[in-house]
Design a protein around this motif. Structure first.
Motif, mmCIF file in Angstrom:
data_model
loop_
_atom_site.group_PDB
_atom_site.id
_atom_site.type_symbol
_atom_site.label_atom_id
_atom_site.label_comp_id
_atom_site.label_asym_id
_atom_site.label_seq_id
_atom_site.Cartn_x
_atom_site.Cartn_y
_atom_site.Cartn_z
ATOM 1 N N PRO A 6 0.802 -1.312 -0.228
ATOM 2 C CA PRO A 6 0.183 -0.113 -0.093
ATOM 3 C C PRO A 6 0.825 1.125 -0.169
ATOM 4 O O PRO A 6 1.934 1.293 0.701
ATOM 5 C CB PRO A 6 -0.883 -0.055 1.277
ATOM 6 C CG PRO A 6 -0.762 -1.622 1.772
ATOM 7 C CD PRO A 6 0.561 -2.037 1.056
ATOM 8 N N GLU A 7 0.342 2.269 -0.413
ATOM 9 C CA GLU A 7 0.902 3.309 -0.610
ATOM 10 C C GLU A 7 1.120 4.423 0.571
ATOM 11 O O GLU A 7 0.095 4.394 1.171
ATOM 12 C CB GLU A 7 0.392 4.270 -1.915
ATOM 13 C CG GLU A 7 1.160 5.615 -2.077
ATOM 14 C CD GLU A 7 0.588 6.452 -3.308
ATOM 15 O OE1 GLU A 7 1.159 7.517 -3.574
ATOM 16 O OE2 GLU A 7 -0.494 6.068 -3.589
ATOM 17 N N THR A 8 2.364 5.015 0.877
ATOM 18 C CA THR A 8 2.217 5.891 2.184
ATOM 19 C C THR A 8 2.300 7.460 1.644
ATOM 20 O O THR A 8 3.185 7.720 0.831
ATOM 21 C CB THR A 8 3.533 5.360 3.066
ATOM 22 O OG1 THR A 8 3.309 4.212 3.314
ATOM 23 C CG2 THR A 8 3.590 6.379 4.102
ATOM 24 N N GLU A 42 -4.904 4.651 8.136
ATOM 25 C CA GLU A 42 -5.034 3.938 6.936
ATOM 26 C C GLU A 42 -6.494 3.615 6.406
ATOM 27 O O GLU A 42 -7.523 3.726 6.883
ATOM 28 C CB GLU A 42 -4.703 2.430 7.269
ATOM 29 C CG GLU A 42 -3.199 2.370 7.522
ATOM 30 C CD GLU A 42 -2.693 0.539 7.526
ATOM 31 O OE1 GLU A 42 -3.493 -0.189 7.165
ATOM 32 O OE2 GLU A 42 -1.675 0.723 8.128
ATOM 33 N N CYS A 46 -8.577 0.764 0.135
ATOM 34 C CA CYS A 46 -7.327 0.763 -0.722
ATOM 35 C C CYS A 46 -5.914 0.325 0.250
ATOM 36 O O CYS A 46 -5.173 0.181 -0.263
ATOM 37 C CB CYS A 46 -6.904 1.874 -1.500
ATOM 38 S SG CYS A 46 -6.567 3.500 -1.007
ATOM 39 N N ASP A 47 -6.239 0.682 1.578
ATOM 40 C CA ASP A 47 -5.054 0.364 2.536
ATOM 41 C C ASP A 47 -3.922 1.492 2.361
ATOM 42 O O ASP A 47 -2.855 1.425 3.182
ATOM 43 C CB ASP A 47 -4.447 -0.905 2.274
ATOM 44 C CG ASP A 47 -5.260 -1.831 2.891
ATOM 45 O OD1 ASP A 47 -6.205 -1.686 3.797
ATOM 46 O OD2 ASP A 47 -5.433 -3.162 2.434
ATOM 47 N N ALA A 48 -4.123 2.586 1.766
ATOM 48 C CA ALA A 48 -3.194 3.614 1.636
ATOM 49 C C ALA A 48 -3.044 4.224 2.841
ATOM 50 O O ALA A 48 -3.885 4.409 3.854
ATOM 51 C CB ALA A 48 -3.594 4.827 0.810
ATOM 52 N N LYS A 49 -1.750 4.479 3.255
ATOM 53 C CA LYS A 49 -1.368 4.883 4.714
ATOM 54 C C LYS A 49 -1.088 6.412 4.391
ATOM 55 O O LYS A 49 -0.157 6.822 4.030
ATOM 56 C CB LYS A 49 -0.371 4.311 5.383
ATOM 57 C CG LYS A 49 0.178 4.417 6.680
ATOM 58 C CD LYS A 49 1.094 3.670 7.392
ATOM 59 C CE LYS A 49 1.196 3.948 8.821
ATOM 60 N NZ LYS A 49 2.482 3.130 9.262
#
Length: 58
Positions: A6-8, A42, A46-49
């Protein structure tokens, strides 16, 4: 087949919106609030943090 991590994203405000960022292939827009005690949140889709600038991404 490998799965991408996932993107941070580093953000400057504690209230942010996430829509998956892929136009029609994204997800419904959700508003997320970063708790001061946590420093990050999060996206449930999409679980992007999202990490508050100046805080540890861990």
């Amino acid at each position: 087949m490998t799965t991408q991590a996932p993107e941070t994203k580093i953000v400057e405000k504690s209230k942010i919106a996430c829509d998956g960022g892929e136009g029609a292939l994204g997800h419904p827009r959700v508003w997320l609030t970063i708790a001061e005690t946590e420093g990050s949140v999060e996206c449930p889709y999409c679980d992007a943090k999202y990490v508050l600038k100046g805080r540890d991404a861990a």
